[in-house]
Design a protein around this motif. Structure first.
Motif, PDB file in Angstrom:
ATOM      1  N   VAL B 160       0.853  -1.189   0.000  1.00 17.49           N
ATOM      2  CA  VAL B 160       0.000   0.000   0.000  1.00 17.49           C
ATOM      3  C   VAL B 160       0.886   1.236   0.000  1.00 17.49           C
ATOM      4  O   VAL B 160       1.870   1.306   0.722  1.00 17.49           O
ATOM      5  N   LEU B 161       0.572   2.201  -0.846  1.00 12.96           N
ATOM      6  CA  LEU B 161       1.245   3.488  -0.831  1.00 12.96           C
ATOM      7  C   LEU B 161       0.142   4.510  -1.098  1.00 12.96           C
ATOM      8  O   LEU B 161      -0.421   4.556  -2.186  1.00 12.96           O
ATOM      9  N   PHE B 162      -0.166   5.276  -0.077  1.00 17.23           N
ATOM     10  CA  PHE B 162      -1.299   6.174  -0.203  1.00 17.23           C
ATOM     11  C   PHE B 162      -0.952   7.420  -1.016  1.00 17.23           C
ATOM     12  O   PHE B 162       0.148   7.958  -0.901  1.00 17.23           O
ATOM     13  N   GLY B 163      -1.910   7.844  -1.816  1.00 17.85           N
ATOM     14  CA  GLY B 163      -1.724   9.062  -2.608  1.00 17.85           C
ATOM     15  C   GLY B 163      -3.045   9.804  -2.723  1.00 17.85           C
ATOM     16  O   GLY B 163      -4.105   9.270  -2.412  1.00 17.85           O
ATOM     17  N   TYR B 164      -2.954  11.044  -3.165  1.00 20.93           N
ATOM     18  CA  TYR B 164      -4.108  11.933  -3.117  1.00 20.93           C
ATOM     19  C   TYR B 164      -4.130  12.759  -4.401  1.00 20.93           C
ATOM     20  O   TYR B 164      -3.084  13.131  -4.929  1.00 20.93           O
ATOM     21  N   ALA B 165      -5.298  13.034  -4.897  1.00 17.28           N
ATOM     22  CA  ALA B 165      -5.392  13.929  -6.049  1.00 17.28           C
ATOM     23  C   ALA B 165      -6.507  14.934  -5.797  1.00 17.28           C
ATOM     24  O   ALA B 165      -7.509  14.604  -5.160  1.00 17.28           O
ATOM     25  N   PHE B 166      -6.316  16.124  -6.304  1.00 13.60           N
ATOM     26  CA  PHE B 166      -7.249  17.221  -6.024  1.00 13.60           C
ATOM     27  C   PHE B 166      -7.699  17.839  -7.337  1.00 13.60           C
ATOM     28  O   PHE B 166      -6.869  18.311  -8.117  1.00 13.60           O
ATOM     29  N   ASN B 167      -8.996  17.838  -7.571  1.00 13.56           N
ATOM     30  CA  ASN B 167      -9.530  18.373  -8.820  1.00 13.56           C
ATOM     31  C   ASN B 167      -9.861  19.857  -8.661  1.00 13.56           C
ATOM     32  O   ASN B 167     -10.855  20.226  -8.034  1.00 13.56           O
ATOM     33  N   ILE B 168      -9.028  20.692  -9.241  1.00 16.72           N
ATOM     34  CA  ILE B 168      -9.203  22.135  -9.060  1.00 16.72           C
ATOM     35  C   ILE B 168     -10.493  22.631  -9.727  1.00 16.72           C
ATOM     36  O   ILE B 168     -11.136  23.565  -9.252  1.00 16.72           O
ATOM     37  N   SER B 169     -10.882  21.976 -10.820  1.00 20.07           N
ATOM     38  CA  SER B 169     -12.108  22.431 -11.500  1.00 20.07           C
ATOM     39  C   SER B 169     -13.338  22.225 -10.638  1.00 20.07           C
ATOM     40  O   SER B 169     -14.316  22.950 -10.755  1.00 20.07           O
ATOM     41  N   LYS B 170     -13.299  21.208  -9.791  1.00 17.56           N
ATOM     42  CA  LYS B 170     -14.510  20.887  -9.044  1.00 17.56           C
ATOM     43  C   LYS B 170     -14.646  21.673  -7.747  1.00 17.56           C
ATOM     44  O   LYS B 170     -15.752  21.997  -7.327  1.00 17.56           O
ATOM     45  N   CYS B 171     -13.545  21.972  -7.117  1.00 16.65           N
ATOM     46  CA  CYS B 171     -13.611  22.587  -5.785  1.00 16.65           C
ATOM     47  C   CYS B 171     -14.334  23.937  -5.840  1.00 16.65           C
ATOM     48  O   CYS B 171     -14.063  24.776  -6.685  1.00 16.65           O
ATOM     49  N   GLN B 172     -15.294  24.116  -4.924  1.00 11.60           N
ATOM     50  CA  GLN B 172     -16.066  25.354  -4.882  1.00 11.60           C
ATOM     51  C   GLN B 172     -15.775  26.155  -3.618  1.00 11.60           C
ATOM     52  O   GLN B 172     -16.433  27.152  -3.358  1.00 11.60           O
ATOM     53  N   GLY B 173     -14.870  25.691  -2.827  1.00  8.13           N
ATOM     54  CA  GLY B 173     -14.491  26.435  -1.633  1.00  8.13           C
ATOM     55  C   GLY B 173     -15.466  26.332  -0.481  1.00  8.13           C
ATOM     56  O   GLY B 173     -15.506  27.211   0.378  1.00  8.13           O
ATOM     57  N   TYR B 174     -16.252  25.258  -0.429  1.00  6.03           N
ATOM     58  CA  TYR B 174     -17.238  25.136   0.645  1.00  6.03           C
ATOM     59  C   TYR B 174     -16.604  24.899   2.018  1.00  6.03           C
ATOM     60  O   TYR B 174     -17.222  25.132   3.037  1.00  6.03           O
ATOM     61  N   MET B 175     -15.440  24.339   2.017  1.00  5.67           N
ATOM     62  CA  MET B 175     -14.702  24.060   3.259  1.00  5.67           C
ATOM     63  C   MET B 175     -15.358  23.002   4.134  1.00  5.67           C
ATOM     64  O   MET B 175     -15.092  22.975   5.343  1.00  5.67           O
ATOM     65  N   ASN B 176     -16.196  22.160   3.566  1.00  6.77           N
ATOM     66  CA  ASN B 176     -16.701  21.033   4.362  1.00  6.77           C
ATOM     67  C   ASN B 176     -15.545  20.146   4.802  1.00  6.77           C
ATOM     68  O   ASN B 176     -15.560  19.579   5.890  1.00  6.77           O
ATOM     69  N   CYS B 177     -14.560  20.033   3.917  1.00  5.70           N
ATOM     70  CA  CYS B 177     -13.396  19.215   4.241  1.00  5.70           C
ATOM     71  C   CYS B 177     -12.717  19.735   5.495  1.00  5.70           C
ATOM     72  O   CYS B 177     -12.296  18.964   6.353  1.00  5.70           O
ATOM     73  N   VAL B 178     -12.625  21.067   5.596  1.00  8.34           N
ATOM     74  CA  VAL B 178     -11.913  21.648   6.727  1.00  8.34           C
ATOM     75  C   VAL B 178     -12.622  21.299   8.033  1.00  8.34           C
ATOM     76  O   VAL B 178     -11.986  20.803   8.982  1.00  8.34           O
ATOM     77  N   SER B 179     -13.948  21.474   8.060  1.00 12.49           N
ATOM     78  CA  SER B 179     -14.617  21.190   9.332  1.00 12.49           C
ATOM     79  C   SER B 179     -14.654  19.697   9.619  1.00 12.49           C
ATOM     80  O   SER B 179     -14.514  19.286  10.774  1.00 12.49           O
ATOM     81  N   ALA B 180     -14.787  18.885   8.569  1.00  7.90           N
ATOM     82  CA  ALA B 180     -14.754  17.441   8.802  1.00  7.90           C
ATOM     83  C   ALA B 180     -13.407  17.030   9.380  1.00  7.90           C
ATOM     84  O   ALA B 180     -13.324  16.203  10.289  1.00  7.90           O
ATOM     85  N   CYS B 181     -12.373  17.642   8.872  1.00 10.52           N
ATOM     86  CA  CYS B 181     -11.017  17.323   9.335  1.00 10.52           C
ATOM     87  C   CYS B 181     -10.845  17.708  10.794  1.00 10.52           C
ATOM     88  O   CYS B 181     -10.314  16.944  11.592  1.00 10.52           O
ATOM     89  N   VAL B 182     -11.310  18.899  11.136  1.00 12.38           N
ATOM     90  CA  VAL B 182     -11.165  19.363  12.516  1.00 12.38           C
ATOM     91  C   VAL B 182     -11.870  18.403  13.473  1.00 12.38           C
ATOM     92  O   VAL B 182     -11.328  18.021  14.516  1.00 12.38           O
ATOM     93  N   GLU B 183     -13.092  17.979  13.080  1.00 14.67           N
ATOM     94  CA  GLU B 183     -13.828  17.079  13.965  1.00 14.67           C
ATOM     95  C   GLU B 183     -13.193  15.700  14.030  1.00 14.67           C
ATOM     96  O   GLU B 183     -13.030  15.123  15.094  1.00 14.67           O
ATOM     97  N   GLU B 184     -12.829  15.189  12.876  1.00 14.32           N
ATOM     98  CA  GLU B 184     -12.248  13.848  12.836  1.00 14.32           C
ATOM     99  C   GLU B 184     -10.953  13.778  13.642  1.00 14.32           C
ATOM    100  O   GLU B 184     -10.704  12.825  14.358  1.00 14.32           O
ATOM    101  N   ASN B 185     -10.141  14.816  13.504  1.00 14.32           N
ATOM    102  CA  ASN B 185      -8.791  14.728  14.054  1.00 14.32           C
ATOM    103  C   ASN B 185      -8.610  15.425  15.401  1.00 14.32           C
ATOM    104  O   ASN B 185      -7.481  15.622  15.837  1.00 14.32           O
ATOM    105  N   ASN B 186      -9.698  15.765  16.054  1.00 15.12           N
ATOM    106  CA  ASN B 186      -9.618  16.337  17.398  1.00 15.12           C
ATOM    107  C   ASN B 186      -8.662  17.523  17.473  1.00 15.12           C
ATOM    108  O   ASN B 186      -7.833  17.619  18.381  1.00 15.12           O
ATOM    109  N   GLN B 187      -8.772  18.421  16.500  1.00 17.72           N
ATOM    110  CA  GLN B 187      -7.868  19.565  16.520  1.00 17.72           C
ATOM    111  C   GLN B 187      -8.327  20.604  17.528  1.00 17.72           C
ATOM    112  O   GLN B 187      -9.512  20.738  17.792  1.00 17.72           O
TER     113      GLN B 187
END
Ligand code: SF4
Ligand code: SF4
Lengths: 411, 376
Positions: B160-187
């Motif tokens: 296993v070698l993890f990798g990530y890709a980000f589609n710039i055309s799709k991102c709308q800046g909603y920042m759901n990822c940011v809040s999900a990350c904060v909650e998931e990772n106990n920041q």
């Protein structure tokens, strides 16, 4: 057994000297102690609240502590400029100055270590860094190199003067064959501590402001200007307040070193400025920020525009023999140079490395009161340590402190 | 590996068969190489120990005969622990843990704190030791809050070698990822720590990071703007790992760059070394309201941090090692985020890499991020 007895008596005698002195001396030590106590209080707040008590942030993650650390490594390294001619080239002139220089190096190194510890987020787990007990990421991490060379240098600079003073204390001559190899080693070592500290920053491809081949050499040049400049000032103080004789000739010779180093430093500064501003690239932004401000953010301008003119001015004045040989002018110039290089090699080097951030974000940094308190108190600690060392050393060199062996016929 | 190059380049294993999946790298298929390939099942304790060391310290082992050093280190550490223990007992500092009057619980707590303070670096632990420390941490949480958490110490899986890709055309800046990350990772909620930054850029100006806004509070997508996210890129040649003086941060076998929060001394050298603004520091004691704590934790991932240590995105190691997607990928409503196993030819991420015009940030630095950007 005998050595142990002598050592015990030395400790008692030196304790005796450092607790006695003029009213001015007591005032000085009392003042330093007070400053240190205030600093300790500030540090206790920092321990309690975490590093959020400082002005640092995720964007500018090193500040005043690391700036001072960087600068003081240079001061420590500069002791070598005196060691070299005295021990190796038999230049008698420097003999007294060198003990002072090495004492200064010890004090500077203690301050360096104190600054590093003050900067740590987890001082209670610092044992992780002790080789053998913890995990020492050697040779990959330049920080581990720095730990080794700084502690090694501290050891050398404690043991050489200690050996000489210990012998003098017993009215014996120090053996050349013992301390000369040590002195030669310390010469290389001093260059090492400074280069390694420069590599700490130079090796980061993430920070174009530091990732620059001139950083190491410039560190050396500025160190060899600022360090001896401080030594001159200290010698001037010692000359006025103690019976310790330091000839004008000695001071003038050190002034020569300061001058040459300051000139080389200026040449390198010009080369650096040329590279940054003749054909500016994206990587020149930090330099732009430092010298002209970026997008209206100008916190460092007053600092750097104080440092550069006085640096140039002091260097030019020192270049002329007539001015340099006038001790009053010399002292002023040394003071100016010291302050200028402190700004340039401290604040002016560390902070712009982080500004703009990796994605161009500009967040400025200003040290907090707590941070300044701790910083000043570490300087006071350095002055305190140095005063103690110098007082003992001077006592021995003047013959005031002598081992009194009851069986010996001569006293 | 491409021997003719002096600099580092990411090896996705596209051009070779399974030979590098073992940890020895000698490429000997017959198995006469001394290190045992990792097999989870049917291992004798000795083999298991060996495999555990291989898994945790990887290539360093054949670099410098780490084996012996490893043994010595642990011995010295326990000697050090005993020494300090006896010193402190002498000084009466452990009186709480010895005294009869204090309750069993506080005694146990003191015992746990003691062992946690002097435990070794997670990277060098055997699997039993890893198990030991997570059990202590779970118990300590229970003793303090009367609540249970579940913490694992799952190692990287094979191939296993993890990798990530980000589609710039799709991102709308909603920042759901940011809040999900904060909650998931106990920041830390106080300082509003966020691993992900979303940069808002003007159309027609291209990637002007210095003009971008990564701290906006207006309605998105804003007219005439596009968005892209950054976080730790889990570089394959991570400068942050090189500089750490105590090896508190390292690259795992599955490519995740992780931190042992208990081993970090907080020098922030790694932060200065990261060219991607990937790291975050706990300037004060991180705080998460008890009812918001994510209790599914991993030692290297979202477990509670303390003040004065470094942390960063771990690609949600607690989720991804269980076969799930990271929280940001799951939370993104636009599907701009793609995550997967780079060594699996059938994975989406491989499809993206092979069919889209992908690029990475600051490629010239040679850090080989495992995080690609692409556009539709
Ligand atoms: S993005 Fe930064 S923190 Fe993440 S692996 Fe790369 S260098 Fe390290
Ligand atoms: S802050 Fe922690 S992880 Fe980063 S270099 Fe220092 S010890 Fe290592």
């Amino acid at each position: 057994m005998g050595i142990f007895k002598v050592f015990k008596s030395l400790v008692i005698d030196s304790l005796d000297t450092i607790t006695k002195g003029s009213a001015k001396y007591h005032l000085w030590m009392g003042f330093l102690t007070l400053v240190m106590l205030i600093g300790m209080y500030c540090y206790s707040i920092q321990l309690e609240e975490g590093l959020s008590a400082t002005g640092m942030s995720d964007r500018v993650s090193w500040g005043l502590y690391i700036s001072n650390f960087t600068f003081l490594v240079g001061v420590a390294a500069a002791a070598v400029m005196l060691v070299m001619p005295t021990y190796v080239l038999k230049d008698i002139d420097f003999k007294q100055a060198v003990l002072i220089g090495e004492g200064l190096a010890v004090a500077a190194l203690i301050m360096c270590l104190a600054f590093v510890v003050a900067d740590m987020g987890g001082p209670s787990v610092l044992w992780h860094m002790i080789p053998g007990i913890g995990v020492f990421n050697f040779p990959n991490s330049m920080l581990t190199w720095d730990v080794i060379v700084l502690n090694g240098y501290l050891f050398i600079n404690i043991s050489i003067p200690f050996y000489i003073l210990f012998k003098h204390y017993q009215n014996k001559e120090a053996k050349k064959s013992v301390y000369v190899p040590g002195a030669i080693l310390s010469v290389f070592w001093a260059v090492g501590i400074h280069l390694v500290t420069a590599f700490l920053y130079q090796g980061l491809q993430a920070r174009p402001f530091w990732n620059n081949a001139l950083l190491g050499p410039r560190f050396l040049a500025s160190a060899f200007a600022a360090g001896p400049a401080l030594i001159i000032l200290v010698l001037a103080v010692i000359r006025t307040f103690t019976a310790f004789k330091i000839e004008d000739k000695t001071i003038k010779k050190i002034a020569m070193i300061v001058t040459v180093a300051a000139q080389i430093n200026l040449i390198m500064l010009v080369s650096e400025l040329f590279k940054e501003f003749y054909a500016p690239t994206h990587h020149s932004e930090s330099a732009y920020y430092l010298f002209f401000g970026l997008h209206g953010k100008t916190a460092l301008l007053p600092w750097i525009w104080t440092a550069i003119p006085i640096n140039v001015l002091a260097t030019i004045i020192l270049t002329f023999n007539k001015f340099r040989n006038n001790l009053k002018v010399l002292y002023v110039c040394c003071g100016l140079l010291f302050v200028a290089i402190w700004i340039e090699k401290g604040f002016g080097l560390i902070v712009p490395g982080f500004i703009p951030g990796p994605y161009g974000k500009i967040v400025e940094y200003l040290p907090s009161g707590i941070e300044i308190g701790v910083t000043i108190s570490i300087w006071a600690l350095g002055a305190f340590v140095f005063t103690i060392l110098a007082k003992t050393a001077i006592g021995i060199e003047l013959g005031e402190l002598r081992y009194k062996d009851k069986n010996a016929e001569n006293v | 590996m491409s021997e003719n190059k002096k600099w580092y380049s990411l090896d996705l294993g596209l051009n070779k068969t399974k030979k590098s999946s073992g940890t020895c790298g000698c490429g000997n298929a017959e198995g006469s190489c001394s290190s045992t390939p990792k097999k989870e099942e049917e291992l004798s304790p000795d083999e298991f120990y060996e495999a555990a060391i291989n898994a945790s310290i990887g290539e360093e082992r054949h670099k410098d005969g780490f084996d012996q050093v490893f043994d010595v280190k642990m011995d010295r550490r326990s000697a050090f622990r005993k020494l300090t223990a006896s010193l402190l007992i002498g000084a009466g500092a452990v009186s709480t843990s010895c005294s009869v009057t204090t309750g069993d619980k506080s005694k146990e707590k003191a015992q746990i704190d003691w062992e946690e303070q002097f435990k070794g670096n997670y990277k060098l632990m055997t699997d039993e030791e890893k198990q030991g420390t997570i059990e202590r941490l779970m118990r300590s949480y229970e003793l303090r809050t009367d609540k249970n958490i579940s913490m694992t110490a799952e190692n990287a899986a094979e191939d296993v070698l993890f990798g990530y890709a980000f589609n710039i055309s799709k991102c709308q800046g909603y920042m759901n990822c940011v809040s999900a990350c904060v909650e998931e990772n106990n920041q830390d909620r106080n300082s509003e720590m966020q691993y992900i930054r979303i940069h808002e850029m003007k159309d027609g100006e291209g990637f002007k990071f210095d003009k971008a806004d990564d701290n906006y509070y207006h309605e998105v997508p804003a007219e005439g703007h596009f968005y892209m996210g950054t976080q730790c890129f889990h570089c394959d040649n991570p400068p942050c790992v090189e500089v750490c003086p105590v090896q508190a941060t390292w690259k795992e076998e599955d490519g995740l760059v992780v931190i042992d929060y208990d081993w970090c001394v907080g020098c922030r050298y790694c932060m200065a070394a990261c060219p991607y603004d990937g790291r975050r520091f706990n300037w004060s004691k991180p705080e998460v309201p008890e009812n918001e704590v994510n209790k599914n934790q991993h030692y290297l991932g979202n477990r509670m941090r303390k003040k004065g240590v470094m942390e960063k995105c771990t690609f949600c190691v607690q989720r991804t090692r269980k076969g799930k997607n990271p929280a940001c990928v799951e939370a993104c409503p636009t599907g701009a985020r793609i995550f997967g196993n780079l060594l699996d030819p059938k994975s989406t991420i491989r499809w993206v890499l092979e069919n889209k015009k992908v690029f990475r940030l600051k490629e010239d630095l040679g850090t080989e991020p495992k995080f690609w950007y692409f556009m539709d």
